[in-house]
Design a protein around this motif. Structure first.
Motif: not given
Length: 343
Positions: A35, A65-66, A85, A87-88, A96-99, A166
């Motif tokens: 990242v 997960y990150y 952040l 990242l899953q 990835f799923r970013a939240s 990413i």
């Protein structure tokens, strides 16, 4: 993917912020195991009084997960701002799923001034600037760049923007982190990685043939979940969420034909320089229409603005009658486009 934009507005005394301007100490960039963070100010500071932000990040990989704390702080005004952040990994490769979440750290966790000297000896004197809202979780892919408005100066309206890229290395980093010990502070990496024997092998792709120089014709663009406006009027967005990637990407508009976009000139194929790409926004003017295409992630690789070359076929329309009243899009290679033009 929806545009990821966080605007932060906080009221302070006029004297404290008058003619502040904002800038960054250093280049605002750093990377951590797949990242990359790269911050900038837009426009550049206009005045002699400067709201000067330093920057840093803490990251870790926990249970596949990150998580990153991305922060900016100003010692002169004792304020800091940022976001978390998450990242899953998803079942699809390099997906990835970013939240984006509230910054999960306080002033005492900012980089220290030295051994035994926390930056915020009296945390009550520091103010954490909070985002007005957070975007919903989004699906991102390796190569995507997410632009975030981290802070907006209340007087000059300058924006502190962070670009998050990413990289495909993130998949490997998560696979390697059997022990969740990856820690990063202000760009310095401290990690405990599983032995090489414990890391599952991933096949490395290869290409046959002689090597040659990379050119703009090799650069790929990516469009997905975009919005289009013509002369400032929004068009109905496409229903599909599928991404199209290639050196030539295209979209069609009802009653306007097809537009093929390229980063390389290709004059023999009828392309002309018509506009530019800046991050997730492509803007061009051709045949009396100004068209803007907005994507939630970067259309072209890198962090620069690029000239955009466009080929317009006003007679083109989808083969299926049912598709002609809706935006269509896709990608095409140069050889295929050349054959289509000959027919």
């Amino acid at each position: 993917m929806l545009g990821l934009r966080i605007a932060i507005a906080v009221s302070f005394g006029a004297a404290a912020w008058a003619q502040s301007g904002i800038t960054l100490k250093g280049i605002g960039a750093g990377a951590a195991q797949g990242v990359d963070f790269k911050a900038r100010v837009q426009p550049l500071t206009p005045g002699p009084w400067v709201q000067n932000f330093s920057f840093g990040f803490d990251t870790k990989i926990v249970n596949s997960y990150y998580l990153a704390h991305r922060y900016f702080y100003d010692d002169a005004h004792n304020v800091f701002v940022g976001y978390d952040l998450l990242l899953q990994p998803q079942p699809q490769p390099d997906t990835f799923r970013a939240s984006f979440l509230e910054l999960g750290m306080g002033a005492v966790e900012l980089p220290s001034l030295g051994p035994g000297k926390p930056r915020a000896e009296n945390p009550g004197e520091w103010k954490k600037l909070e985002p007005a809202e957070y975007p919903a979780p989004q699906i991102v892919h390796a190569g995507d760049v997410i632009a975030i408005d981290v802070w907006v100066a209340p007087d000059t309206r300058q924006r502190l923007i962070d670009n998050v890229r990413i990289d495909s290395m993130l998949t490997d980093a998560i696979a390697q982190a059997a022990q969740p010990q990856l820690q990063v502070r202000a760009g310095l990496v401290r990690s405990a990685i599983a032995p090489a024997a414990a890391v599952p092998a991933r096949p490395a792709p290869t290409v046959a043939g002689p090597a040659r120089e990379f050119s703009t014709a090799d650069a790929e663009m990516r469009i997905a979940q975009f919005r289009i406006s013509v002369n400032g009027t929004p068009e109905t967005p496409p229903k599909s969420a599928t991404a199209s990637t290639g050196a030539l990407v295209w979209f069609s508009l009802p009653n306007r034909g097809r537009y093929v976009l390229s980063l390389a000139p290709h004059p023999a194929l009828g392309f002309s320089q018509a506009g530019e790409i800046r991050g997730g926004v492509a803007t061009f003017t051709l045949d009396g229409a100004t068209i803007q295409l907005e994507c939630p992630t970067a259309i072209a690789p890198g962090y620069s603005a690029y000239n955009l070359y466009v080929m317009h076929d006003p007679q083109w329309q989808p083969t299926a009658q049912a598709q002609r009243n809706f935006i269509q899009y896709g990608s095409v290679d140069i050889e295929e486009l050349a054959k289509l033009m000959q027919n």
